[in-house]
Motif scaffolding. Sequence first.
Motif, PDB file in Angstrom:
ATOM      1  N   UNK A 219      50.711  78.454 -68.024  1.00 41.88           N
ATOM      2  CA  UNK A 219      51.994  78.222 -67.352  1.00 41.88           C
ATOM      3  C   UNK A 219      51.991  78.920 -65.997  1.00 41.88           C
ATOM      4  N   UNK A 220      52.564  78.296 -64.970  1.00 40.14           N
ATOM      5  CA  UNK A 220      52.518  78.894 -63.627  1.00 40.14           C
ATOM      6  C   UNK A 220      53.548  79.991 -63.425  1.00 40.14           C
ATOM      7  N   UNK A 221      53.176  80.981 -62.614  1.00 33.37           N
ATOM      8  CA  UNK A 221      54.100  82.002 -62.139  1.00 33.37           C
ATOM      9  C   UNK A 221      54.377  81.670 -60.674  1.00 33.37           C
ATOM     10  N   UNK A 222      55.423  80.889 -60.438  1.00 32.16           N
ATOM     11  CA  UNK A 222      55.675  80.380 -59.091  1.00 32.16           C
ATOM     12  C   UNK A 222      56.014  81.484 -58.093  1.00 32.16           C
ATOM     13  N   UNK A 223      56.475  82.624 -58.576  1.00 31.27           N
ATOM     14  CA  UNK A 223      56.826  83.721 -57.676  1.00 31.27           C
ATOM     15  C   UNK A 223      55.611  84.301 -56.981  1.00 31.27           C
ATOM     16  N   UNK A 224      54.405  84.012 -57.496  1.00 31.19           N
ATOM     17  CA  UNK A 224      53.185  84.581 -56.899  1.00 31.19           C
ATOM     18  C   UNK A 224      52.334  83.531 -56.201  1.00 31.19           C
ATOM     19  N   UNK A 225      52.880  82.345 -55.994  1.00 27.43           N
ATOM     20  CA  UNK A 225      52.100  81.288 -55.344  1.00 27.43           C
ATOM     21  C   UNK A 225      51.689  81.685 -53.930  1.00 27.43           C
TER      22      UNK A 225
END
Length: 357
Positions: free
Chosen positions: A331-337
């Motif tokens: 699952x992606x951690x969008x806050x660290x993109x």
Amino acid sequence: MSKLFTPVRLGRYELSNRVIMAPMTRSRANDSDGVINDIVPTYYSQRAGAGLIISEGVYPSANGKGYVSTPGIETDAQVEAWKRVTDAVHARGSRIFMQIMHCGRISHPSMQPGNALPVAPSAIQPPGQTWTATGQQDFVTPHELTVAEIHEVISRYRTATRRAIEAGFDGVELHGASGYLPEQFLASGSNKRKDEYGGSTANRAQFILEVLAAIVEEAGGDRVGLKISPEMNFNGIVDESPQATYWELVDKLNVFGLAHLHVALFGAPIDYHALLKPRFKGTYLMGGGLDQTSAEVALDAGRADATVFGAAFLVNPDLPVRFAKDAPLNSPDKATFYGGDAKGYIDYPELEATQAA
């Protein structure tokens, strides 16, 4: 066996599979000098199961920078840092192209040499904001390039290509999408010029074609690709007749013998793949929101020669392995993109580590 895992010819190279890693801005470069930081080689080598990696967008010259902490390919220090990436990817048996990205008007004076205005085909302020060292700032009205300055920009693309090959990249991809400088010239809404670079569709396509000619002279057409995203309409791009524009552009690409055409669609009202693939004689890469099933369907139907994955590759460094084993995805951690350190960058687990845990 799924066609995803069969070899495919791309220019002078035979790729081991048809799972391509998309170019994705991650903002892990030193903002002061555009040199990638020390964890970038790890990030790319982790994803070297791809048949081809297309790097994040890299500015060809300082005035092409559009976002904070993005990398360049202009200086010796930048080239030396990228050599560590290409060495790491090649050590794992994959290929990597550099995407050359000049943002044009999608920038801000605080990121330009001498706090100059960003450059564009016409002095039209785009809507929206960009990330700077002090946070989000409104786009400004750009400086309209003179013909002499256009020729200088094209020269910088040429030099950037030479530097990319010097850094060990297997080829380059020209970023002609997302509302950046090449698409600013191509689209009628952002190009109001009255000279040979504006007006008719043919004139508006001239900048991209001249850039490609310069890049091809440096690298050879079989090491060059182009990315487009018709009707993505990002960063204020509007065109009065996009189907005719892209039809004419793609018709003119075949003279270069390009390695690939990368077409990423995001909400386009028509099927541009059906419109454009028959017109292009090289390897056709399909991108834009694909998953394993939709990619396999496209390959089986002959709608693409290879398929491009973005966020799925970002969060699954071993994406081809997971596809082959029909395994669940991270699952992606969008806050660290964008920006930051190793968290959300090189710490996504591979399948073996997940199963062991």
